[in-house]
Design an enzyme around this catalytic site. Structure first.
Site, PDB file in Angstrom:
ATOM      1  N   GLY A   1      64.404  21.407  65.971  1.00  9.66           N
ATOM      2  CA  GLY A   1      63.556  20.721  66.944  1.00  9.66           C
ATOM      3  C   GLY A   1      62.497  19.903  66.230  1.00  9.66           C
TER       4      GLY A   1
ATOM      5  CD  GLN B   1      56.797  19.514  64.527  1.00  7.41           C
ATOM      6  OE1 GLN B   1      57.647  19.373  65.405  1.00  7.41           O
ATOM      7  NE2 GLN B   1      56.908  20.395  63.554  1.00  7.41           N
TER       8      GLN B   1
ATOM      9  CB  CYS C   1      56.539  25.580  62.378  1.00  5.50           C
ATOM     10  SG  CYS C   1      55.831  24.042  62.986  1.00  5.50           S
ATOM     11  CG  LEU C   2      60.854  21.352  60.670  1.00  3.69           C
ATOM     12  CD1 LEU C   2      61.537  20.132  61.256  1.00  3.69           C
ATOM     13  CD2 LEU C   2      61.603  21.856  59.441  1.00  3.69           C
TER      14      LEU C   2
ATOM     15  CG  HIS D   1      58.299  25.894  68.078  1.00  5.44           C
ATOM     16  ND1 HIS D   1      58.015  26.875  67.154  1.00  5.44           N
ATOM     17  CD2 HIS D   1      58.091  24.717  67.424  1.00  5.44           C
ATOM     18  CE1 HIS D   1      57.641  26.321  66.010  1.00  5.44           C
ATOM     19  NE2 HIS D   1      57.696  25.001  66.153  1.00  5.44           N
ATOM     20  CD  GLU D   2      60.100  21.543  68.641  1.00 12.59           C
ATOM     21  OE1 GLU D   2      59.144  20.819  68.303  1.00 12.59           O
ATOM     22  OE2 GLU D   2      60.703  22.281  67.834  1.00 12.59           O
TER      23      GLU D   2
ATOM     24  CG  HIS E   1      54.805  21.259  67.694  1.00 14.03           C
ATOM     25  ND1 HIS E   1      53.912  21.467  66.660  1.00 14.03           N
ATOM     26  CD2 HIS E   1      55.975  21.815  67.283  1.00 14.03           C
ATOM     27  CE1 HIS E   1      54.515  22.129  65.682  1.00 14.03           C
ATOM     28  NE2 HIS E   1      55.767  22.350  66.032  1.00 14.03           N
TER      29      HIS E   1
END
Ligand code: K1U
Ligand code: ZN
Length: 176
Positions: A46, A51, A93-94, A135-136, A139
Site C-alpha cells: 500500500g 508518504q 510501514c514504508l 493503515h493507508e 496516513h
C-alpha cells in the site's frame, strides 16, 4: 511513469492531514500511476499520498497475493463509513523502515471513495485488505501505525529509533 521519494519518520509531512481531491484530472491519474509504481518498487502492499509528500487524499493498495486476484486498488477521498470487530496484525510501514509491531484494528470495514474514473464506489473488506485500508487512511489523517501502539510499544519504538539514529551517526563519523 516515475518513481517518487518515500518520506520517512519523523518527516512532518507524515503528521499532516491530506486534503480532499476536488477534480480528478490527468495530473491526479498520473500521481496514482506514479504511486503504484513506487509501491511495487519498494516493495509494499500500500501507499498513501502523504508518504510521497503530496497532501491529497489518494491511496493505492495491492496485496500482491495471486490467490486473492484483487489487483491494484486506487481510491480517492476514501472514508470509512462502517467498522466492525477488532483484530491484531503485525504491521510494517514504508515510512518507518525496519520496524514492525502488532496493531489493534477493526476486523471489517466499509469504505466509500471515488475511483480514478470519478465513480463513487463502496468497498467492503476484511482480512489483510481491511488492515491495509485502515493503515493507508490513517496516513491521510496524519497518523502512523506507531501512533496506534500502547505506551509499551511506543516506548520500544522510540528506543529502537534513537539507537538506530545513534548507530547511523557513528557509521557516518567513521565514514562507513
Ligand atoms: O503504507 C505503507 O507504509 C505500506 C505498508 C502497508 C501495510 C503493511 C502491513 C500492514 C498494513 C499495511 C507496507 O506495504 S510495509 C511492507 C509490507 O508489508 C510488504 C512488502 C512486500 C511484500 C509483502 C508485504
Ligand atoms: Zn505506512
Amino acid at each position: 511513469m516515475a518513481l517518487l521519494t518515500i518520506h520517512t519518520y519523523p518527516d512532518p509531512v507524515l503528521k499532516e492531514q491530506a486534503k480532499p481531491v476536488t477534480e480528478i484530472d490527468s495530473r491526479v491519474r498520473k500521481l496514482i500511476d506514479d504511486m503504484a509504481e513506487t509501491m511495487y518498487d519498494a516493495p509494499g502492499i500500500g501507499l498513501a499520498a502523504n508518504q510521497v509528500g503530496k497532501l491529497e487524499q489518494i491511496i493505492v493498495i495491492d496485496l500482491q497475493k495471486p490467490e486473492i486476484q484483487q489487483g491494484l486498488i486506487a481510491l480517492i477521498n476514501p472514508v470509512i463509513i462502517k467498522a466492525e470487530g477488532t483484530t491484531k496484525y503485525e504491521e510494517g510501514c514504508l515510512s518507518v523502515p525496519g520496524f514492525y509491531a502488532k496493531v489493534k484494528r477493526h476486523e471489517k470495514v466499509t469504505v466509500r471513495a471515488l475511483s480514478p474514473e470519478g465513480k463513487q464506489i463502496t468497498l467492503e473488506a476484511d482480512g489483510l485488505l481491511a488492515i491495509a485500508l485502515q493503515h493507508e487512511i490513517d496516513h491521510l489523517n496524519g497518523y502512523l501505525f506507531v501512533d496506534r501502539l500502547g505506551p509499551v510499544g511506543r516506548e520500544l519504538f522510540k528506543r529502537k529509533w534513537k539507537k538506530r539514529m545513534a548507530d547511523k551517526g557513528k557509521s557516518f563519523a567513521r565514514g562507513s
